[in-house]
Motif scaffolding. Sequence first.
Motif, PDB file in Angstrom:
ATOM      1  N   VAL A   1       0.802  -1.129  -0.047  1.00 45.83           N
ATOM      2  CA  VAL A   1       0.115   0.013   0.007  1.00 45.83           C
ATOM      3  C   VAL A   1       0.814   1.134  -0.068  1.00 45.83           C
ATOM      4  O   VAL A   1       0.478   2.130  -0.795  1.00 45.83           O
ATOM      5  CB  VAL A   1      -0.942  -0.113   1.219  1.00 45.83           C
TER       6      VAL A   1
ATOM      7  N   PHE B   1     -11.138   0.907   5.013  1.00 52.99           N
ATOM      8  CA  PHE B   1      -9.748   0.375   5.079  1.00 52.99           C
ATOM      9  C   PHE B   1      -9.043   0.667   6.321  1.00 52.99           C
ATOM     10  O   PHE B   1      -7.981   0.268   6.689  1.00 52.99           O
ATOM     11  CB  PHE B   1      -8.910   0.856   3.743  1.00 52.99           C
TER      12      PHE B   1
ATOM     13  N   TYR C   1      -7.272  -3.511   7.564  1.00 57.90           N
ATOM     14  CA  TYR C   1      -6.407  -2.973   6.390  1.00 57.90           C
ATOM     15  C   TYR C   1      -5.141  -1.892   7.182  1.00 57.90           C
ATOM     16  O   TYR C   1      -4.348  -1.441   6.442  1.00 57.90           O
ATOM     17  CB  TYR C   1      -6.825  -2.491   5.209  1.00 57.90           C
TER      18      TYR C   1
ATOM     19  N   SER D   1      -5.155   8.099  -1.472  1.00 56.63           N
ATOM     20  CA  SER D   1      -5.352   6.813  -0.757  1.00 56.63           C
ATOM     21  C   SER D   1      -6.384   5.756  -1.392  1.00 56.63           C
ATOM     22  O   SER D   1      -5.903   4.558  -1.076  1.00 56.63           O
ATOM     23  CB  SER D   1      -6.427   7.452   0.357  1.00 56.63           C
TER      24      SER D   1
ATOM     25  N   ALA E   1      -5.229   1.890  -1.730  1.00 57.57           N
ATOM     26  CA  ALA E   1      -6.002   0.851  -1.343  1.00 57.57           C
ATOM     27  C   ALA E   1      -6.276  -0.351  -2.266  1.00 57.57           C
ATOM     28  O   ALA E   1      -6.432  -1.321  -1.638  1.00 57.57           O
ATOM     29  CB  ALA E   1      -7.363   1.632  -0.952  1.00 57.57           C
TER      30      ALA E   1
END
Length: 387
Positions: free
Chosen positions: A52, A235, A239, A274, A278
């Motif tokens: 990420v 997320f 995550y 982002s 993601a």
Amino acid sequence: MTPKAPRPSRRSAVEPFIVMDVMRAAIDREQAGERVIHMEVGQPGAPAPRTVIAAAHAALVDGRIGYTEALGLRRLRTRIARYYGDRHNVDVPIERVAVTTGSSAGFNLAFLAAFDPGDRIALATPGYPAYRNLMSALGLEGVEIPVNADTRYALTPALLERAHAEKPLKGVLIASPANPSGTVMSPDALAALVEAAEAQGILFISDEIYHGLVYAGSAATALAFSGNAIVVNSFSKYYCMTGWRVGWAVLPETLVRPVERIAQNLYISAPDISQKAAIAAFDATQELETVKAGYAANRRLLLDRLPAIGFDEFLPVDGAFYVYAAVNRFANDSVDFCRRMLAEAGVAATPGPDFDRARGHGFVRFSFAGTEPDMAEGMERLAAWLR
Ligand SMILES: Cc1ncc(COP(=O)(O)O)c(C=O)c1O
């Protein structure tokens, strides 16, 4: 003449989100040089997965960080839709996926698109406080239904039907795994509740932000039981991407365009960088499962140590990363108890009234999302303080 200072609106008179106030007090202490163990905020101690971060680097190197479509990058929406097929064997068309600025914006959009001022929406109590506070800012009525051990701290068809019979409901919002209880509804219990809601014409909203963080049983998605439910996810938790402010909602077809119109005007889009990052989160399973194994170890530690130091009554900890424990052995006001615990033991935790205004003074929520050494130190400090 001195200009008159602006007066806040009536709708702004929402209650504070107490956990954020606790976090501020903890940070004040850290600024003054003290060490604080953070067991207040539901925030992973681990960073976002390496892939990420690499995807975010690549986006920065490319340099074009712009607006996206209001419903989100198509690549991310496609990946989210695929997740439902892979994980839950449920077919979700990409058109029904909206990327949002965290699940927090997902709730705002869902409530604005589905409800009108004055509408009543059922909530289980104890529960996540922002639901009712956001509803109150939007002129909606959060109807808090107290839940107990006899229903494993979850709403049931009977509880929902009773509240609806008293005064009609427009919606019901549940979370499984739940915050602060950690309870996971069995697939059958969730299916029965979805069915009961829809039979009465009540819109079902399922907060699935703690999916992926289940230690006992398994969490089903409401989408397995209805194409008319709204599912909100993020997320932030599994995550490890709280600060990236990116989440998603799966919407019934009729609400997609309304959500899109409101999102265009309220947010334009969720953060582009982002969203790009993601996409990689779904394939970081190995790294994320290692983080989850750390939570499982923390959970074991707390379940062993808390009873030994006097917190011997708590709700089931099936999922998420919280223990919601009774404090009546030590105090009858958990707000004061948490204040002293922070000042004297250097451990930050969240007092229960955030989650349950009527009964919460008897409870504290400990988050075990931090690192294993921090959680062990937190338990040591509490034991020494309470001795
Ligand atoms: C149950 C629940 N829903 C939603 C949220 C909001 O998360 P975010 O806006 O970061 O997705 C939280 C955060 O703690 C939560 O506990």
